[in-house]
Design an enzyme around this catalytic site. Sequence first.
Site, PDB file in Angstrom:
ATOM      1  N   LYS A 261       9.670  -6.971  -7.427  1.00  0.00           N
ATOM      2  CA  LYS A 261      10.563  -8.102  -7.120  1.00  0.00           C
ATOM      3  C   LYS A 261      11.886  -7.557  -6.617  1.00  0.00           C
ATOM      4  CE  LYS A 261      12.283 -12.352  -9.341  1.00  0.00           C
ATOM      5  NZ  LYS A 261      12.345 -13.136 -10.595  1.00  0.00           N
TER       6      LYS A 261
ATOM      7  N   SER B  41      10.794 -17.837 -10.181  1.00  0.00           N
ATOM      8  CA  SER B  41      11.336 -17.201  -9.002  1.00  0.00           C
ATOM      9  C   SER B  41      10.539 -15.972  -8.535  1.00  0.00           C
ATOM     10  CB  SER B  41      12.784 -16.793  -9.269  1.00  0.00           C
ATOM     11  OG  SER B  41      12.839 -15.841 -10.302  1.00  0.00           O
TER      12      SER B  41
ATOM     13  N   SER C  61      10.150 -17.453 -14.912  1.00  0.00           N
ATOM     14  CA  SER C  61       9.968 -16.902 -13.564  1.00  0.00           C
ATOM     15  C   SER C  61       8.813 -15.936 -13.363  1.00  0.00           C
ATOM     16  CB  SER C  61      11.253 -16.199 -13.121  1.00  0.00           C
ATOM     17  OG  SER C  61      12.099 -17.138 -12.513  1.00  0.00           O
TER      18      SER C  61
END
Length: 485
Positions: A79, A154, A178
């Site tokens: 990420k 996210s 997330s």
Amino acid sequence: MSLFDLKLMELQNRLARKELSVSELVDQSYRRIHEVDGKVRAFLSLDEENAKNAAKQMDEQLQQGGERGLLFGLPAGIKDNIATEGTLTTCASQFLSNYKAIYDATVIKKLKSAQSVTVGKLNMDEFAMGGSNENSSFHPTHNPWNVEYVPGGSSGGSAAAVAAGEVYFALGSDTGGSIRQPASYCGIVGMKPTYGLVSRFGLVAFASSLDQIGPLTKNVEDAAFVLQSIAGHDPMDSTSANVEIPDYISALSGDVKGLRIAVPKEYIGKGVDPRVKESVMSALKVLEGLGATWEEVSLPHTEYAVAAYYLLASSEASSNLARFDGVRYGVRTPNANNLIELYRKSRSEGFGAEVKRRIMLGTYALSSGYYDAYYLKAQKVRTLIKQDFDQVFANYDVIIGPTAPTPAFKIGEQVDNPLTMYLNDILTIPVNLAGIPAISVPCGLVDGLPVGLQIIGKALGEATVLRTAHAFEQNTEFHKLRPQL
Ligand SMILES: NC(=O)C[C@H](N)C(=O)O
């Protein structure tokens, strides 16, 4: 069967038997990325040259023999809010579009010593604020099961890349859901560890009392391997837990006979899609068939969790994001006449709408005169939520419910309504507020879109969570389903 259907352990065995090389594995990952990422758009940047060089070196090591890391040769995606030395770490923000990290996050160092290969950085909602990836300043990511739908967020890029077979595993971060919510939307496994189990050093801070890094994988065994590699005390993170790390991999072999499951009535009631509830009920039957028992319980403060979270997370964010001022970090505006204007313009031009909304909400909640009414009250609610969990865990081993109230929604469907978007987090947020671990595992399909089962454990109870998830997975086929791209 494609290579991608193999577990990390099986890939390791093939490498050891020299039936497969690391270069083949890494090349295959890039081939898949070039083939499908035009549709999925999970990646923000690729590191092809470095990854291929690393693969060559590992192949030499393979020839020579000797000790290999736990994740030897396995292609991973990271990420883009986790610092990777020398490469872009943008948090999917225009503001950090040219920022190259000057050091590796502790988890990256750990992955390097476990010898996985980072193939690139993955899309996310800007600064991890959002649940759909539509808040990325660069482009949205698409759900591999249906590209008109969101992958969740996210860590949407991380979940979509694993689901699409672009990488063998990914790292994400979870502040209010997330990791688990995108894992649920994309039909894969996602785990948020206990707060403090995995070092946050090098994770760009959103809400420091809630953020935690964890794995996104195709199955529970792989999650145990990745967690084993990244967990552990780190003196560089003052909130890191100084505890012995259990053997998560051998914990998987235990069964669930006599396991006491609690099912909160708030997690299967109003607002939860009845088809999602049905999938969860069938999952409970599977576990019952394996010797576990379940009972309905109450977590009475659940309804206040979303409000408390958005006050606390935004307050912490408003403080953490002060460092992005166009001087220390962030793209600097070219049109400022003085210092104040430079800060104001850089921040106005750099941050997206959702990030600005949270900074304003957080600054308001922390301002003198309002602090007691909002921030302090939210902290008290946080304690009540934690106590709800403590009470249930006095009599039960795990708590089970859905990960999200619905399957993925269409891109564009909720962008204009932040409140609806915030409410999607109702079942994941309480877990962050209490600092406890939870996993999402695939447990069904609704209209061709995956549904996730959430298994929540006591603080540092990862082994029990993984064992329960593994037992469920071994007796179902959902984790074997793959999207057609
Ligand atoms: N960051 C997270 O864990 C997701 C949550 N939807 C948020 O926007 O805060």
